[in-house]
Design a protein around this motif. Structure first.
Motif, mmCIF file in Angstrom:
data_model
loop_
_atom_site.group_PDB
_atom_site.id
_atom_site.type_symbol
_atom_site.label_atom_id
_atom_site.label_comp_id
_atom_site.label_asym_id
_atom_site.label_seq_id
_atom_site.Cartn_x
_atom_site.Cartn_y
_atom_site.Cartn_z
ATOM 1 N N ALA A 29 0.686 -1.263 -0.201
ATOM 2 C CA ALA A 29 0.005 0.246 -0.016
ATOM 3 C C ALA A 29 0.729 1.453 0.064
ATOM 4 C CB ALA A 29 -0.873 -0.175 1.375
ATOM 5 N N LEU A 30 0.373 2.284 -0.696
ATOM 6 C CA LEU A 30 1.146 3.562 -0.986
ATOM 7 C C LEU A 30 0.848 4.186 0.509
ATOM 8 C CD1 LEU A 30 0.180 4.380 -4.427
ATOM 9 C CD2 LEU A 30 2.377 3.369 -3.441
ATOM 10 N N SER A 31 1.798 3.922 1.602
ATOM 11 C CA SER A 31 1.748 4.799 2.742
ATOM 12 C C SER A 31 2.694 6.097 2.341
ATOM 13 C CB SER A 31 2.570 4.116 3.762
ATOM 14 O OG SER A 31 4.036 3.971 3.278
ATOM 15 N N GLU A 32 2.705 7.044 3.319
ATOM 16 C CA GLU A 32 3.446 8.279 3.164
ATOM 17 C C GLU A 32 4.878 7.928 2.815
ATOM 18 O OE1 GLU A 32 2.054 12.019 5.260
ATOM 19 O OE2 GLU A 32 0.876 10.635 6.631
ATOM 20 N N GLY A 33 5.169 7.170 3.731
ATOM 21 C CA GLY A 33 6.855 6.585 3.398
ATOM 22 C C GLY A 33 7.018 6.232 2.168
ATOM 23 N N MET A 34 5.980 5.338 1.669
ATOM 24 C CA MET A 34 6.294 4.867 0.256
ATOM 25 C C MET A 34 6.365 5.770 -0.719
ATOM 26 S SD MET A 34 6.607 1.845 -1.304
ATOM 27 C CE MET A 34 5.645 0.400 -0.881
ATOM 28 N N LEU A 35 5.319 6.546 -0.723
ATOM 29 C CA LEU A 35 5.326 7.811 -1.456
ATOM 30 C C LEU A 35 6.457 8.635 -1.609
ATOM 31 C CD1 LEU A 35 1.402 9.170 -1.271
ATOM 32 C CD2 LEU A 35 2.415 8.058 -3.276
ATOM 33 N N GLU A 36 6.946 8.987 -0.507
ATOM 34 C CA GLU A 36 8.190 9.824 -0.145
ATOM 35 C C GLU A 36 9.354 9.115 -1.017
ATOM 36 O OE1 GLU A 36 10.999 11.995 2.921
ATOM 37 O OE2 GLU A 36 9.161 10.898 3.679
ATOM 38 N N ALA A 37 9.610 7.841 -0.627
ATOM 39 C CA ALA A 37 10.679 7.111 -1.136
ATOM 40 C C ALA A 37 10.569 6.926 -2.735
ATOM 41 C CB ALA A 37 10.488 5.595 -0.632
ATOM 42 N N LEU A 38 9.652 6.663 -3.279
ATOM 43 C CA LEU A 38 9.318 6.594 -4.832
ATOM 44 C C LEU A 38 9.800 7.969 -5.409
ATOM 45 C CD1 LEU A 38 6.262 4.455 -5.393
ATOM 46 C CD2 LEU A 38 8.451 4.071 -6.323
ATOM 47 N N GLN A 39 8.940 8.987 -4.741
ATOM 48 C CA GLN A 39 9.416 10.351 -5.325
ATOM 49 C C GLN A 39 10.793 10.877 -5.217
ATOM 50 O OE1 GLN A 39 6.598 12.642 -6.565
ATOM 51 N NE2 GLN A 39 8.522 13.061 -7.877
ATOM 52 N N THR A 40 11.244 10.456 -4.174
ATOM 53 C CA THR A 40 12.929 10.819 -4.085
ATOM 54 C C THR A 40 13.715 9.934 -5.326
ATOM 55 O OG1 THR A 40 12.585 10.977 -1.691
ATOM 56 C CG2 THR A 40 14.944 10.468 -2.415
ATOM 57 N N GLN A 41 13.334 8.614 -5.288
ATOM 58 C CA GLN A 41 14.179 8.010 -6.601
ATOM 59 C C GLN A 41 13.719 8.414 -7.720
ATOM 60 O OE1 GLN A 41 16.297 5.806 -5.847
ATOM 61 N NE2 GLN A 41 16.345 5.867 -3.772
ATOM 62 N N LEU A 42 12.545 8.697 -8.122
ATOM 63 C CA LEU A 42 12.214 9.237 -9.406
ATOM 64 C C LEU A 42 12.855 10.871 -9.709
ATOM 65 C CD1 LEU A 42 8.497 8.357 -9.508
ATOM 66 C CD2 LEU A 42 10.437 7.317 -10.886
ATOM 67 N N ASP A 43 13.147 11.657 -8.575
ATOM 68 C CA ASP A 43 13.680 12.642 -8.926
ATOM 69 C C ASP A 43 15.308 12.523 -8.995
ATOM 70 O OD1 ASP A 43 11.542 13.968 -8.464
ATOM 71 O OD2 ASP A 43 11.758 14.740 -6.319
ATOM 72 N N GLN A 44 15.605 11.709 -8.404
ATOM 73 C CA GLN A 44 17.309 11.440 -8.505
ATOM 74 C C GLN A 44 17.484 10.790 -10.053
ATOM 75 O OE1 GLN A 44 18.568 8.944 -5.485
ATOM 76 N NE2 GLN A 44 18.269 10.468 -3.828
ATOM 77 N N LEU A 45 16.718 9.921 -10.307
ATOM 78 C CA LEU A 45 16.865 9.211 -11.806
ATOM 79 C C LEU A 45 16.685 10.252 -12.988
ATOM 80 C CD1 LEU A 45 15.060 5.875 -10.769
ATOM 81 C CD2 LEU A 45 17.444 5.907 -11.178
ATOM 82 N N ALA A 46 15.803 10.936 -12.670
ATOM 83 C CA ALA A 46 15.412 11.865 -13.782
ATOM 84 C C ALA A 46 16.630 12.513 -14.203
ATOM 85 C CB ALA A 46 14.578 13.113 -13.296
ATOM 86 N N HIS A 47 17.665 12.835 -13.488
ATOM 87 C CA HIS A 47 18.997 13.462 -13.686
ATOM 88 C C HIS A 47 20.316 12.522 -14.052
ATOM 89 C CE1 HIS A 47 17.101 17.230 -12.597
ATOM 90 N NE2 HIS A 47 16.932 16.745 -11.211
ATOM 91 N N ASP A 48 19.946 11.168 -14.246
ATOM 92 C CA ASP A 48 20.895 10.090 -14.387
ATOM 93 C C ASP A 48 21.125 10.018 -15.828
ATOM 94 O OD1 ASP A 48 22.614 7.997 -14.612
ATOM 95 O OD2 ASP A 48 21.627 6.746 -13.169
#
Length: 263
Positions: A29-48
């Protein structure tokens, strides 16, 4: 899951990053922690610049059961819910905005915002036993934000049927309707996803990146504007060294010699 375990796992190999939802006991389930972790990774990957493809996978028997309803009921405030759905909407848009293709690797259930996750990925491969639903209506909540992604994948009548009935569809139906690209036997899921990712990685990265950005941008345009934009992107793309090499190879009836890691 122990408190110290991350809700999201990451694995990088040969230009492919796999992000794995890691709350199996809660059906991811998409807890707040899961949403934050996914968003952080996507933000990083966008610049890779070395990234070629992303796979979104999940641990356990379910892909994703949607929002964490227990966590949501703990804060019954409209401002909180508005902020939560805004965060989720930003995440879904980040999937589309990621410069490289992202493949959903789906097993088990994908419901509500979990089904939205699948619909927001560029590609999706599911096991034959996977099932999909936007089932919020069953608890009195129309899946409005999942509807945005769903109606950009399915014909409107198919999407509306799912939204107002909350009924599950199987993987074969999901493939037929266009929610996923293919359904494969359960033991072949990983192999099929890896084969698709490797196929993408075998193509020039700059062309894939240009193409993904163009595809979604033109989708929102009027037809003349879409063609004008696509023509400009294609004119730029054909000037890339990789495109020149690919055309020369075709004319000379030989395999192209791509530059390793070209983006």
């Amino acid at each position: 899951m122990h408190a110290t375990e991350s809700p999201l796992l990451r694995h990088d190999q040969d230009g492919i990053t796999t992000l794995t939802l890691n709350r199996p006991q809660q059906f991811n389930a998409l807890s707040e922690g899961m949403l934050e972790a996914l968003q952080t990774q996507l933000d990083q990957l966008a610049h890779d610049e070395n990234l070629r493809c992303v796979i979104l996978a999940a641990q356990g028997r379910a892909f994703c059961a949607g929002h964490d309803l227990r966590e949501m009921r703990a804060t019954p405030e409209q401002a909180y819910y508005r902020q939560l759905f805004e965060r989720c909407s930003r995440l879904m848009q980040s999937l589309r905005a990621l410069p490289v293709p992202i493949i959903a690797r789906v097993q088990g259930l994908a419901t509500a915002a979990g089904c939205q996750l699948v619909a927001s990925c560029d590609l999706a491969v599911a096991s034959d036993s996977a099932r999909f639903a936007v089932s919020g209506i069953n608890v009195g909540l129309f899946c409005s934000t999942p509807a945005v992604a769903l109606t950009r994948n399915l014909p409107i009548k198919r999407a509306f049927e799912m939204l107002v009935t909350g009924k599950f569809i199987d993987a074969a139906t999901a493939a037929q309707w266009g929610l996923i690209n293919q359904a494969v036997p359960d033991p072949q899921l990983e192999q099929a996803v890896q084969a698709l990712a490797r196929d993408i990685c075998s193509k020039p990265g700059i062309s894939i990146r240009r193409g993904k950005a163009m595809l979604y941008r033109q989708q929102m345009m009027a037809l003349p504007d879409a063609y004008a934009h696509a023509a400009e992107v294609m004119a730029c793309n054909i000037m890339d060294a990789e495109a020149m090499e690919g055309i020369d190879a075709f004319l000379e009836k030989r395999a192209p010699r791509w530059h390793a890691g070209a983006h």
